[in-house]
Write an enzyme that holds these catalytic residues in place. Sequence first.
Site, short mmCIF file in Angstrom:
data_model
loop_
_atom_site.label_atom_id
_atom_site.label_comp_id
_atom_site.label_asym_id
_atom_site.label_seq_id
_atom_site.Cartn_x
_atom_site.Cartn_y
_atom_site.Cartn_z
N ASP A 18 73.07 28.36 30.29
CA ASP A 18 73.40 27.43 29.22
C ASP A 18 73.86 28.24 28.01
O ASP A 18 73.13 29.11 27.52
CB ASP A 18 72.13 26.62 28.88
CG ASP A 18 72.40 25.50 27.89
OD1 ASP A 18 73.58 25.28 27.55
OD2 ASP A 18 71.42 24.87 27.46
N ASP A 113 79.08 23.33 28.93
CA ASP A 113 78.47 24.63 28.63
C ASP A 113 77.26 24.97 29.48
O ASP A 113 76.53 25.87 29.14
CB ASP A 113 78.10 24.68 27.14
CG ASP A 113 77.13 23.58 26.75
OD1 ASP A 113 76.96 22.63 27.55
OD2 ASP A 113 76.54 23.66 25.67
N GLU A 114 77.03 24.24 30.56
CA GLU A 114 75.92 24.65 31.41
C GLU A 114 76.24 24.45 32.89
O GLU A 114 77.08 23.62 33.24
CB GLU A 114 74.60 23.97 31.05
CG GLU A 114 74.71 22.55 30.67
CD GLU A 114 73.37 21.87 30.40
OE1 GLU A 114 72.32 22.32 30.91
OE2 GLU A 114 73.40 20.86 29.70
#
Lengths: 393, 377
Positions: A18, A113-114
Amino acid sequence: MPSTGVAPMTRRHILHLDFDAFFASVEEILDPSLKGKPIIVGAPPERRGVVASASYSARAFGVRSAMPTAQALRLCPQAIILPPRHKIYGEYSARMMAILSEYTPLVEPLSLDEAFLDVTGCKARWGSPEELAHQLQERLAAELGLTASIGLASNKLVAKIASGLEKPRGFVVVPHGREAEFLAPLPAEKLWGVGEVTAGSLHEMGISTIGQLAELPAAQLEARFGRRGRDLHRQARGIDDSPVVVEREEKSLSRETTFAQDVGDPQVLRKKLLVLSESVARQLRRRGLRGRTVKLKLRYSDFKTLTRQVTMGTPTDLEQVIFDQAARLLDKAWDRATQVRLIGVGVTKFDTEESQLSLFEGAGDGRIEKLRRLSQSVDRIRQKYGDEAIRRG
Amino acid sequence: MKLTCLQENLAKGISIVGRAVSTRAVLPVLSNILLATEEGRLKLAATDLSTSITCWIGAKVEEDGEITIPARLLSDFVSTLPSAQIQMELVTRTKSLHLKCAQFEADIHGIDAQDFPLIPSDVDDHKIGIPPSVLRQMIEQVTLAAAPADEGRLVLTGTLAEFRESELTMVAADGFRLSLRKAQLEEAVPEPLYVIIPARALRELARVSVEEEEPVEIIVTPNRNQVLFRLSNIEIISQLIEGKFPDYNQIIPTSYGTRVLINTHDLMRAVRIAVLFSRDVANIVRLEIIPGPDEEAGRLIVESAAEVGQNVGELEATVEGEQMEIAFNGRYMIDMLNVIGTEQVILEATNPSRPGILKPVGDDNLVYVIMPMHIKK
């Protein structure tokens, strides 16, 4: 079908990665003068915006994601408000996913974003999972200039909770067999599916930590929360079998043909439609899929393209049903005056898991059953003797 | 033909018969509305050969006659005219209708009334009477379960109407759900009568009978191929559907393992929310029925999950019997809850792959049967 990670029988190594303050960090890269300053990415307060992302120096003032920008500014008046630039964040995200897929094909993006990675089989090439995680953090920092936090555990649930614990640049490893112990002191809200309402009910029952939850008998949780109760019981003990899912499932199956010469003859179109329907139906049966929606695509000689679709009560994998629906759509959609350049048939809305059961239990659908048996026989003959062995008369 | 009538009356008459006009007419005349003088009134009629609607409006007739006029133009023209008297005169030579209203005048070209299909009206067999409000409610509650007109077996696009003694039972089923509603007739029928009426004709009947106060007369032609619904100034004639309707008595469960009594409005809201999430997965809504320490303290959990996300709703309910998980098409539930008409409903289930029942509390005349969806564990 989606390709998935290693079966849960074997001991898995799942990594959750993350980015830290993703949007704000990208903004810092694009304008280095912002580095270290309190940055808020989000719509301005006069437009009743909320914080989409805040840099760590803004977070130090208590600014959090999803907080109204106006409130964030009261906490941190010197913050710099930047409008979100999703296109650029998307580009960074794609670069991150590309780097991750160099290490393993088993990457499941969770958001921009993860992502989850199943690195169970990577040891020979990339070293231990811990080493691999460090390499990833270093490469992302070197190539993208972004820092990421990583959680490493035997399953997705625990890995995701672990990655969030020591942000930024966190790296938390939960050894095999220690999942429950790791979760025990954490608040119950950390578990998936424990929202405010469920947390409220748990508090009423005197439960605030995951450890306390794990000690409740499964039956008691089930009596209170139903099926979700069973899941909660498993989760609280750090059990999660869900695989890392790579591809999205196939969403539709279609076949189309461009005519060598534009066609205005309805019989020719119907014939082609039948051939295409057969081909789609065969592919569906081969993959064990049944679709609920039949789509027709027409392109006219002037390149004007139209699609029409119809959704049926019962999903199908039969050429006769697909053809009937497609032919009906053709009758409705085509004006007969315009020449057709391309025709296509597709089936979507697959029912792989859920299906509507029939009230008459096939009693009234004898025709469908016969068609299904016929198609299966034809498939078998073709499989044995080739596609040309049997054809429509 | 020469007559005077009021714009409001003509516009209303046209809107009543207009729904029977063929949208894709095989004959040009079927796109038209018939206008004919009849016993000092103006008769309007339209048909798509399956359903015909006739309506009579008051008019001052000076000269008898008849003509058919394109429905779309006539309807749009008349509804746009000011509320005033309309004078109409047929110009026989040009087969056009001359209309005059306030400061507007028009000529609309028509087709000879001789070309219009004959709509039988003097059907005179045994009349069955039923109050219009009851009939309307029945239609609303039952036809929702009929199969769409262009899908499935023909009999399932219809509604079974069973007249037996002084009771009318209407049943519709599309293969996944069934609705059944009973009502009392004004008087007993001499012999039992079973007909399958196209759902569309019934919906039109419900629409045009809104202002009706007198009992609706139902007449089935002696050869059993048409049904006539006679209102004060309106008649609807529909072809009947031939075939055998499935034996509904075999489909309606007679026992249950779990029974939930719940507020209709609460259940409706929960299912509506769940369907928002499951639109792309066949509207599947999972219900989990959890008995409480005593019957009143049970719970019903309504949830759905799809790629877009998931949701859970937890409702208080009176639960009798076993804990159960069962999934239904939420749209079917919403359709039914919409017209169930009581504050509380009962949901009964035997097991996750056997039909469930939804019915109003305190009204034994209405029953919905709904087939579950299969859920992968």
